[in-house]
Design a protein around this motif. Structure first.
Motif, PDB file in Angstrom:
ATOM      1  N   PRO A 279       0.859  -1.193   0.000  1.00  0.00           N
ATOM      2  CA  PRO A 279       0.000   0.000   0.000  1.00  0.00           C
ATOM      3  C   PRO A 279       0.892   1.239   0.000  1.00  0.00           C
ATOM      4  O   PRO A 279       1.905   1.272   0.714  1.00  0.00           O
ATOM      5  CB  PRO A 279      -0.790  -0.115   1.303  1.00  0.00           C
ATOM      6  N   ILE A 280       0.542   2.227  -0.803  1.00  0.00           N
ATOM      7  CA  ILE A 280       1.410   3.410  -0.839  1.00  0.00           C
ATOM      8  C   ILE A 280       1.360   4.193   0.470  1.00  0.00           C
ATOM      9  O   ILE A 280       2.199   5.069   0.700  1.00  0.00           O
ATOM     10  CB  ILE A 280       1.089   4.324  -2.051  1.00  0.00           C
ATOM     11  N   ALA A 281       0.421   3.845   1.352  1.00  0.00           N
ATOM     12  CA  ALA A 281       0.413   4.435   2.689  1.00  0.00           C
ATOM     13  C   ALA A 281       1.649   4.026   3.492  1.00  0.00           C
ATOM     14  O   ALA A 281       1.940   4.631   4.531  1.00  0.00           O
ATOM     15  CB  ALA A 281      -0.851   4.021   3.447  1.00  0.00           C
ATOM     16  N   ASP A 282       2.396   3.000   3.023  1.00  0.00           N
ATOM     17  CA  ASP A 282       3.610   2.576   3.719  1.00  0.00           C
ATOM     18  C   ASP A 282       4.815   3.447   3.376  1.00  0.00           C
ATOM     19  O   ASP A 282       5.850   3.368   4.054  1.00  0.00           O
ATOM     20  CB  ASP A 282       3.956   1.122   3.358  1.00  0.00           C
ATOM     21  N   PHE A 283       4.719   4.271   2.341  1.00  0.00           N
ATOM     22  CA  PHE A 283       5.883   5.025   1.877  1.00  0.00           C
ATOM     23  C   PHE A 283       6.087   6.272   2.736  1.00  0.00           C
ATOM     24  O   PHE A 283       5.187   7.102   2.883  1.00  0.00           O
ATOM     25  CB  PHE A 283       5.733   5.410   0.412  1.00  0.00           C
ATOM     26  N   GLN A 284       7.313   6.393   3.274  1.00  0.00           N
ATOM     27  CA  GLN A 284       7.569   7.439   4.260  1.00  0.00           C
ATOM     28  C   GLN A 284       7.321   8.841   3.722  1.00  0.00           C
ATOM     29  O   GLN A 284       6.800   9.707   4.430  1.00  0.00           O
ATOM     30  CB  GLN A 284       9.005   7.331   4.773  1.00  0.00           C
ATOM     31  N   GLY A 285       7.666   9.082   2.453  1.00  0.00           N
ATOM     32  CA  GLY A 285       7.464  10.420   1.896  1.00  0.00           C
ATOM     33  C   GLY A 285       6.006  10.835   1.942  1.00  0.00           C
ATOM     34  O   GLY A 285       5.685  11.990   2.274  1.00  0.00           O
ATOM     35  N   LEU A 286       5.104   9.911   1.637  1.00  0.00           N
ATOM     36  CA  LEU A 286       3.677  10.208   1.676  1.00  0.00           C
ATOM     37  C   LEU A 286       3.166  10.288   3.109  1.00  0.00           C
ATOM     38  O   LEU A 286       2.294  11.113   3.425  1.00  0.00           O
ATOM     39  CB  LEU A 286       2.900   9.149   0.883  1.00  0.00           C
ATOM     40  N   ARG A 287       3.700   9.452   3.980  1.00  0.00           N
ATOM     41  CA  ARG A 287       3.287   9.493   5.384  1.00  0.00           C
ATOM     42  C   ARG A 287       3.632  10.851   6.006  1.00  0.00           C
ATOM     43  O   ARG A 287       2.850  11.409   6.784  1.00  0.00           O
ATOM     44  CB  ARG A 287       3.950   8.361   6.175  1.00  0.00           C
ATOM     45  N   PHE A 288       4.798  11.378   5.647  1.00  0.00           N
ATOM     46  CA  PHE A 288       5.187  12.682   6.190  1.00  0.00           C
ATOM     47  C   PHE A 288       4.275  13.795   5.660  1.00  0.00           C
ATOM     48  O   PHE A 288       3.932  14.734   6.387  1.00  0.00           O
ATOM     49  CB  PHE A 288       6.656  12.978   5.839  1.00  0.00           C
ATOM     50  N   MET A 289       3.894  13.707   4.388  1.00  0.00           N
ATOM     51  CA  MET A 289       2.952  14.690   3.840  1.00  0.00           C
ATOM     52  C   MET A 289       1.633  14.662   4.607  1.00  0.00           C
ATOM     53  O   MET A 289       1.090  15.707   4.991  1.00  0.00           O
ATOM     54  CB  MET A 289       2.676  14.412   2.356  1.00  0.00           C
ATOM     55  N   VAL A 290       1.125  13.449   4.868  1.00  0.00           N
ATOM     56  CA  VAL A 290      -0.140  13.313   5.582  1.00  0.00           C
ATOM     57  C   VAL A 290      -0.005  13.850   7.006  1.00  0.00           C
ATOM     58  O   VAL A 290      -0.917  14.504   7.527  1.00  0.00           O
ATOM     59  CB  VAL A 290      -0.601  11.840   5.578  1.00  0.00           C
ATOM     60  N   ALA A 291       1.116  13.582   7.642  1.00  0.00           N
ATOM     61  CA  ALA A 291       1.328  14.089   9.000  1.00  0.00           C
ATOM     62  C   ALA A 291       1.288  15.614   9.027  1.00  0.00           C
ATOM     63  O   ALA A 291       0.669  16.223   9.924  1.00  0.00           O
ATOM     64  CB  ALA A 291       2.666  13.579   9.539  1.00  0.00           C
ATOM     65  N   ASP A 292       1.941  16.239   8.054  1.00  0.00           N
ATOM     66  CA  ASP A 292       1.926  17.709   7.988  1.00  0.00           C
ATOM     67  C   ASP A 292       0.513  18.227   7.749  1.00  0.00           C
ATOM     68  O   ASP A 292       0.095  19.229   8.353  1.00  0.00           O
ATOM     69  CB  ASP A 292       2.848  18.201   6.874  1.00  0.00           C
ATOM     70  N   MET A 293      -0.231  17.571   6.877  1.00  0.00           N
ATOM     71  CA  MET A 293      -1.611  17.986   6.594  1.00  0.00           C
ATOM     72  C   MET A 293      -2.463  17.895   7.863  1.00  0.00           C
ATOM     73  O   MET A 293      -3.201  18.828   8.201  1.00  0.00           O
ATOM     74  CB  MET A 293      -2.201  17.109   5.488  1.00  0.00           C
ATOM     75  N   ALA A 294      -2.349  16.764   8.575  1.00  0.00           N
ATOM     76  CA  ALA A 294      -3.156  16.580   9.786  1.00  0.00           C
ATOM     77  C   ALA A 294      -2.792  17.604  10.854  1.00  0.00           C
ATOM     78  O   ALA A 294      -3.675  18.140  11.544  1.00  0.00           O
ATOM     79  CB  ALA A 294      -2.961  15.160  10.321  1.00  0.00           C
ATOM     80  N   ALA A 295      -1.497  17.898  10.995  1.00  0.00           N
ATOM     81  CA  ALA A 295      -1.069  18.868  12.003  1.00  0.00           C
ATOM     82  C   ALA A 295      -1.592  20.267  11.683  1.00  0.00           C
ATOM     83  O   ALA A 295      -2.032  21.009  12.579  1.00  0.00           O
ATOM     84  CB  ALA A 295       0.457  18.868  12.108  1.00  0.00           C
ATOM     85  N   ARG A 296      -1.535  20.651  10.409  1.00  0.00           N
ATOM     86  CA  ARG A 296      -2.039  21.971  10.020  1.00  0.00           C
ATOM     87  C   ARG A 296      -3.533  22.086  10.288  1.00  0.00           C
ATOM     88  O   ARG A 296      -4.014  23.120  10.748  1.00  0.00           O
ATOM     89  CB  ARG A 296      -1.753  22.220   8.534  1.00  0.00           C
ATOM     90  N   ILE A 297      -4.289  21.046   9.986  1.00  0.00           N
ATOM     91  CA  ILE A 297      -5.735  21.079  10.210  1.00  0.00           C
ATOM     92  C   ILE A 297      -6.037  21.215  11.697  1.00  0.00           C
ATOM     93  O   ILE A 297      -6.878  22.026  12.110  1.00  0.00           O
ATOM     94  CB  ILE A 297      -6.389  19.804   9.633  1.00  0.00           C
ATOM     95  N   GLU A 298      -5.348  20.424  12.520  1.00  0.00           N
ATOM     96  CA  GLU A 298      -5.614  20.474  13.960  1.00  0.00           C
ATOM     97  C   GLU A 298      -5.257  21.840  14.534  1.00  0.00           C
ATOM     98  O   GLU A 298      -5.968  22.377  15.397  1.00  0.00           O
ATOM     99  CB  GLU A 298      -4.839  19.374  14.676  1.00  0.00           C
TER     100      GLU A 298
END
Length: 389
Positions: A279-298
């Motif tokens: 699953p591409i959810a395992d790729f660190q580059g994408l995981r870091f993007m998602v983490a940044d998105m979630a942090a900005r929203i919160e």
């Protein structure tokens, strides 16, 4: 496309929790399923506003004495976020309607509120807010629409621009010049949507929010009795600024709703899409993007709620509202752009909602005062007024 995931929320009462549950149920059943198709067709969902009005969601921050929900802004804005996550046309429409009711609710006489607010808050009527003009956007105090009094009647002449719900609203809160130049010569009026002389131009052709009509509104000798003047003569600009402070919080909440919807859609895709055997959810580059998105929203959500709590406590909140509008709408633009990137080529197609979210996010950086204006408001609070030298 499933409705966005349940956000972990801090709500002050059981009633507020039930209200959020009702909102999610309505959004998931009545709003989200048809959102993409109706936006593509440019269809305004008037029946949805009637439905949510009858469910008590159109007058949440206003007094129960006049049909409102007696809810704090902290709760109202979270309802707005849920609606915007399902479809921005609905969330933004509720925010604009609430803005349109503000002048009467906060500055109208007891008789005016009793005469008009129950219908305005109950879902049968939909409002529009008329401040901007073709030649006065950010410089709202330079508006040219004129109101002339003859006995007990005002005659209003002019054109308003960029009016959400222009042509479909049942009432318009109109700011017009009743006196001399500058901010002190402006007065507010409650104008019926079917008033003789009031008409709307064809809706603007926009890159997003195609289901939400935005149009110029022409007032050609519209006659309004003095009983529909809101507040004192010359008080209109102060009324407008008061409404905009609250309205900016509405836009901030809508922006976080769109951003959350984009994050949820992007995360769902990452979990399902496989490349190189994983699953591409395992790729660190994408995981870091998602983490940044979630942090900005919160962070954005925390900021708009903090400003709302100041408002609910009766504290000054104008600067905090400007900060929330600035940060939350910039967040929505960044998050939706990143969400398109997460999906690669699919993100650029209309088969997924991300490209729509990205187009819709852009306008939130412009409405209710551009983000450049928000920066001016914030800097003025930190540094004091600009030098007049």
């Amino acid at each position: 496309m499933p409705h966005p995931r349940t956000v972990d929320r801090q709500l002050p009462t059981d009633e507020a929790r039930e209200l959020l549950a009702l909102t999610r149920e309505l959004a998931g059943r009545e709003i989200a399923p048809a959102a993409a198709e109706q936006e593509d067709a440019g269809r305004f969902p008037r029946e949805v506003f009637t439905l949510i009005g009858r469910a008590g969601l159109l007058g949440l921050p206003y007094s129960a004495e006049y049909g409102g929900g007696d809810q704090p802004y902290e709760v109202y804005l979270q309802v707005l976020e849920e609606l915007a996550a399902a479809r921005l046309t609905v969330g933004l429409g509720v925010s604009v309607h609430t803005l349109s009711c503000h002048a009467l609710a906060a500055f109208g006489s007891k008789e005016q509120r009793a005469d008009h607010l129950p219908a305005m808050l109950g879902g049968e009527l939909l409002g529009a807010y008329c401040l901007s003009e073709p030649t006065s956007g950010s410089d709202a105090a330079s508006l040219r629409t004129r109101a002339v009094r003859e006995g007990g009647t005002w005659t209003i002449e002019g054109t308003k621009a960029w009016i959400t719900h222009g042509g479909v609203a049942d009432f318009y809160t109109v700011l017009a010049r009743s006196g001399g130049p500058g901010a002190h010569g402006i007065t507010a009026y409650l104008v019926p949507g079917d008033a003789p002389g009031l008409s709307a131009a064809a809706p603007e052709r926009k890159m997003g929010l195609k289901g939400s009509p935005t149009a110029q509104v022409h007032l050609d000798g519209v006659r309004v009795p003095d009983e529909r003047r809101i507040g004192e003569e010359g008080q209109g600009f102060a009324i407008a600024l008061s409404a905009l402070d609250a309205g900016r919080l509405g836009i901030a909440a809508c922006a976080i709703g769109v951003a959350q919807a984009a994050l949820d859609a992007g995360a769902a895709y990452l979990r399902e899409r496989r490349q190189f055997g994983h699953p591409i959810a395992d790729f660190q580059g994408l995981r870091f993007m998602v983490a940044d998105m979630a942090a900005r929203i919160e962070a954005g959500r925390a900021l708009y709620l903090a400003a709302a709590r100041r408002k609910d406590a009766g504290l000054p909140f104008g600067t905090q509202a400007a900060m929330a509008k600035l940060i939350c709408t910039d967040t929505a633009m960044q998050v939706t752009t990143d969400a398109v990137q997460l999906l690669g080529g699919y993100g650029y197609t209309a088969d997924f909602p991300l490209e729509r979210y990205m187009r819709e996010a852009k306008v939130l950086q412009i409405v209710e005062g551009t983000n450049q204006i928000q920066r001016m408001v914030i800097a003025r609070d930190v540094l004091g007024p600009e030098s007049q030298d």
